[in-house]
Design a protein around this motif. Structure first.
Motif, PDB file in Angstrom:
ATOM      1  N   VAL A   1      -0.002   1.865   1.507  1.00 48.49           N
ATOM      2  CA  VAL A   1       0.667   2.542   2.622  1.00 48.49           C
ATOM      3  C   VAL A   1       0.019   2.099   3.926  1.00 48.49           C
ATOM      4  CG1 VAL A   1       1.254   4.747   3.672  1.00 48.49           C
ATOM      5  CG2 VAL A   1       1.204   4.522   1.171  1.00 48.49           C
TER       6      VAL A   1
ATOM      7  N   LEU B   1       5.340   0.112   3.644  1.00 46.80           N
ATOM      8  CA  LEU B   1       4.806   0.033   2.290  1.00 46.80           C
ATOM      9  C   LEU B   1       4.717  -1.423   1.835  1.00 46.80           C
ATOM     10  CD1 LEU B   1       6.924   2.914   0.691  1.00 46.80           C
ATOM     11  CD2 LEU B   1       4.694   3.080   1.808  1.00 46.80           C
TER      12      LEU B   1
ATOM     13  N   PRO C   1       8.526   4.219   7.092  1.00 52.56           N
ATOM     14  CA  PRO C   1       7.450   3.892   6.142  1.00 52.56           C
ATOM     15  C   PRO C   1       7.135   2.401   6.126  1.00 52.56           C
ATOM     16  CG  PRO C   1       9.012   5.412   5.152  1.00 52.56           C
ATOM     17  CD  PRO C   1       9.606   4.982   6.461  1.00 52.56           C
TER      18      PRO C   1
ATOM     19  N   GLY D   1       4.228   7.570   1.537  1.00 49.31           N
ATOM     20  CA  GLY D   1       4.674   6.615   2.552  1.00 49.31           C
ATOM     21  C   GLY D   1       5.611   7.203   3.583  1.00 49.31           C
TER      22      GLY D   1
END
Length: 725
Positions: free
Chosen positions: A304, A293, A291, A714
């Motif tokens: 995201v 983020l 992810p 995410g």
């Protein structure tokens, strides 16, 4: 010895990867699609009868000898090379080569007794002479050169005449450790050599842990035409190239993804006859997405971004071949790169008990066709895979002869023996003739008890061209022997070079030393011996699976894939002597007619388009659906499940119901903002008020109920919803 450390390293890699990927999606379909090979006998398409000769012969050089490579000469005779040593002497291993006739009778045996050399490869050239290659340490190195070495070991190449005597000798090396692994004769009378070398870092005596593969073309005099290097997988050190029908080469290498933090991806690599790049096909699992983020200025909202990819090898590949239809295949060991908790439990339980092989087939342009695994319910060391004349493959490795090790009981027995000993002769007490004799008796008992459990057998498994089980053999049974190299002979049988444990032992400095001999084991086309002597049994304990949905086999390229690799090629002089020694007839030569059958490749994937599964699909298929059991959880699930099924076309599973405060769902695809809007709209129609945030999550309330929805936008590896109440 060189070949006895690599497969255990792979096991460590698998277990380490399993621990890291505990919570990631798994290949559930792989496990569910497993089919017992012994339950489905292979169909026989074409059978023929031929005359064959089988035998097992072993040859004593020094007290301990191992044969690592074998060829069948044009006249049907066999030549092997390896190394030998006398334990206790101030002398290390020395390289030898031995020639035997078609019945295993020794014609000559030659020893390069320099105490620092090993033989790893041998071939016959077009002029009828032989070339043997191996590794040499210390010899020919000056004190000044020694100070610059980053690792010990130079490539040693010897051209040998029909009598076994050297015609010329060369060392081919740099300041790293250089280990030849494969020799291939060329039509012009020269040869191609491939093997492993160390990556130079510019500092002497640095541990040579990063390995690269070298591929070189040499003329009949051993002079270098060209030499190339390519990154290779350090988890399986020894790799080599195979020649293709167009006189090019196919091999396993590593592609460095320069745009993705220089991550390495194993690949099937095709070169032309000059060692120049043509194409490469990656061999990786579906990448993991990390992810990306970013917290917004308000400290609450989350942006995201495009996730970062972590590339994961599909397996540990160690050889490549051209297939009968003009395509290519990568062969090695398989491990799932996305393991669930139950798979980790199973992996730990079966560690050291089984080994999974994998084949990845591509067409003549490197485009993916299929991939299959063949699991052997035996753990093999020193495993090799070679192509057979019918387009199939022969897998060979060494396994413990006795499965039930009874180690715990044996240790308990030894402890009891030692406890009784120390009652009679307390620690720190003076040694007496009686105490010494009793200790030697205990040591002998332990040696004799352990010996059967340390014995190895050779496991052979023959597959068809589609990498499906055809037959299998366990060779040795109550005897102790090992195989390191296998070829298919002119009569379609199999010749193996390895080690025969004679059972002859002597005691030295309180330890037992067993005499071992270099071995040639010749089988017929079905893996049998004419004079079996109780040495061979069928081996059927295998499972196969199609796993094409879990591989990413993209066309890859890299500016640093292949580079020229200058190595010093220096003429040397060596002294080689005849070596007379005992020859053991383990199984006498027998000539007879044998019928064997070939299996035509069914190409059962023709016309099928394999679609690689996504990480969310894998995770969804892995997930075990449950029924809501808590009172509150059941009430909430009864309301939410119809809504979620409508939005996700029925592909939704309740997988957690915690009575203290939440229910959790998994979907077969990622959640989108449109999905979230549809869910919130549906909840409004049944009386909920919605309060959304900038991250896509929301709170749904009505009298007596407050639900907090968290969608994990995410995380691109799974479609996930937690509902807290």
């Amino acid at each position: 010895m060189r070949k006895k450390n690599y497969i255990p390293a792979i096991t460590i890699t698998i277990i380490f990867a399993a621990a890291i990927l505990l919570c990631l999606p798994n290949t559930r379909d792989y496990l569910n699609s497993v089919i017992s090979a012994q339950a489905i006998p292979a169909p026989k398409d074409a059978c023929q009868t031929t005359k064959t000769t089988t035998f097992i012969r072993s040859y004593r050089v020094k007290e301990k000898s191992d044969a690592y490579s074998i060829i069948q000469a044009k006249n049907g005779e066999y030549v092997i090379t390896g190394h030998t040593i006398n334990p206790g002497e101030l002398c290390g291993y020395s390289m030898f080569w031995i020639k035997a006739d078609g019945n295993g009778n020794k014609e000559w045996s030659k020893l390069y007794n320099n105490c620092s050399s090993d033989g790893y490869a041998i071939t016959q050239l077009t002029d009828g002479n032989y070339v043997a290659a191996g590794e040499i340490s210390g010899e020919f190195i000056t004190d000044e050169e020694q100070l610059k070495l980053e690792a010990q070991g130079d490539g040693l190449v010897v051209k040998i005449n029909s009598k076994g005597n050297p015609i010329w000798t060369r060392t081919i090396s740099r300041e790293s450790r250089d280990t030849p692994a494969k020799l291939i004769p060329t039509k012009d009378g020269g040869f191609v050599m491939s093997g492993m070398t160390g990556a130079l870092v510019g500092q002497p005596d640095v541990a040579d842990v990063m390995h690269i593969m070298f591929l070189g073309n040499f003329n009949a005099n051993g002079e270098t035409n060209w030499l190339k290097e390519i990154d290779a997988d350090v988890q399986h050190e020894i790799k080599f190239a195979e020649q293709t029908k167009d006189e090019g080469y196919i091999l396993i290498g590593n592609i460095k993804l320069v745009d993705e933090n220089n991550q390495n991806v194993p690949a099937l690599v095709k070169l032309n006859k000059n060692g120049e790049y043509e194409w490469a096909t990656g061999l990786e699992s579906v990448p993991l997405e990390i992810p990306n983020l970013t917290i917004g200025p308000d400290g609450k909202s989350v942006k995201v971004g495009i996730p970062n990819k972590m590339h994961v090898p599909f397996g540990t590949f160690f050889t490549a071949e051209q297939t009968s239809d003009g395509g290519y295949i990568a062969l090695g060991n398989f491990y799932s790169s996305s393991l669930a908790a139950d798979e980790i439990t199973n992996l730990t339980k079966n560690a050291g008990k089984e080994l999974n092989f994998v084949a990845v087939k591509v067409d003549d342009k490197g485009r993916f066709v299929w991939t299959r695994t063949l699991k052997l319910k035996k753990y093999l060391e020193d495993s090799v895979i070679e192509k057979t004349k019918d387009g199939g493959y022969i897998i060979m490795g060494n396994a413990l002869a006795i499965d039930d090790q009874q180690l715990g009981q044996r240790i308990k027995t030894y402890d009891e023996m030692m406890n009784e000993y120390y009652k009679k002769y307390p620690i720190m007490s003076q040694e007496t003739p009686a105490s010494k004799k009793e200790m030697e008796k205990i040591a002998d008992t332990i040696e004799n008890t352990n010996a059967p459990f340390e014995a190895k057998n050779i496991i052979l498994v023959k597959t068809d061209a589609d990498f499906k089980y055809q037959w299998g053999k366990k060779i040795g049974i109550t005897k102790n022997l090992r195989g390191y190299s296998i070829i298919q002979a002119a009569d379609s049988g199999y010749a193996i070079a390895g080690t025969w444990h004679t059972g002859i032992k002597r005691k030295s400095l309180g330890s037992w030393i067993e005499t071992t001999e270099a071995m040639i084991l010749k089988l017929d086309a079905n893996g049998n011996l004419g004079n079996n002597n109780g040495l061979i049994a069928d081996f059927t304990d295998t499972e196969s699976a199609d796993i094409g949905s879990y591989i990413v086999a993209n066309n890859l390229n890299s500016p640093k894939l292949l580079q020229s690799y200058p190595m010093d090629n220096i003429v040397r002089k060596i002294k080689v002597g005849d070596k007379k020694g005992v020859n053991t007839v383990v199984s006498a030569a027998k000539t007879y007619n044998v019928q064997f059958c070939s299996i035509t490749a069914k190409n059962d994937t023709a016309g099928n388009v394999t679609v690689t599964k996504t990480r969310p699909q894998m995770k969804y298929e892995e997930t075990k659906e449950i029924e809501a059991t808590s009172k509150k959880g059941k009430t909430i699930n009864d309301e939410l499940m119809p809504v979620l099924k409508k939005v996700f076309n029925g592909e939704v599973k309740l997988w957690d119901d915690f009575s203290g405060g939440w229910v959790a769902y998994r979907f077969k695809r990622l959640v989108t903002k449109d999905d979230i809007n549809k869910i919130s709209a549906a909840l409004i129609t049944i009386g909920y008020k919605i309060d959304s945030n900038a991250n896509g999550d929301f709170t749904a309330t009505k009298i007596g109920t407050t639900l907090n929805f968290h969608f994990y936008l995410g995380d691109t590896n799974t479609g996930h919803l937690d509902v807290n109440y």
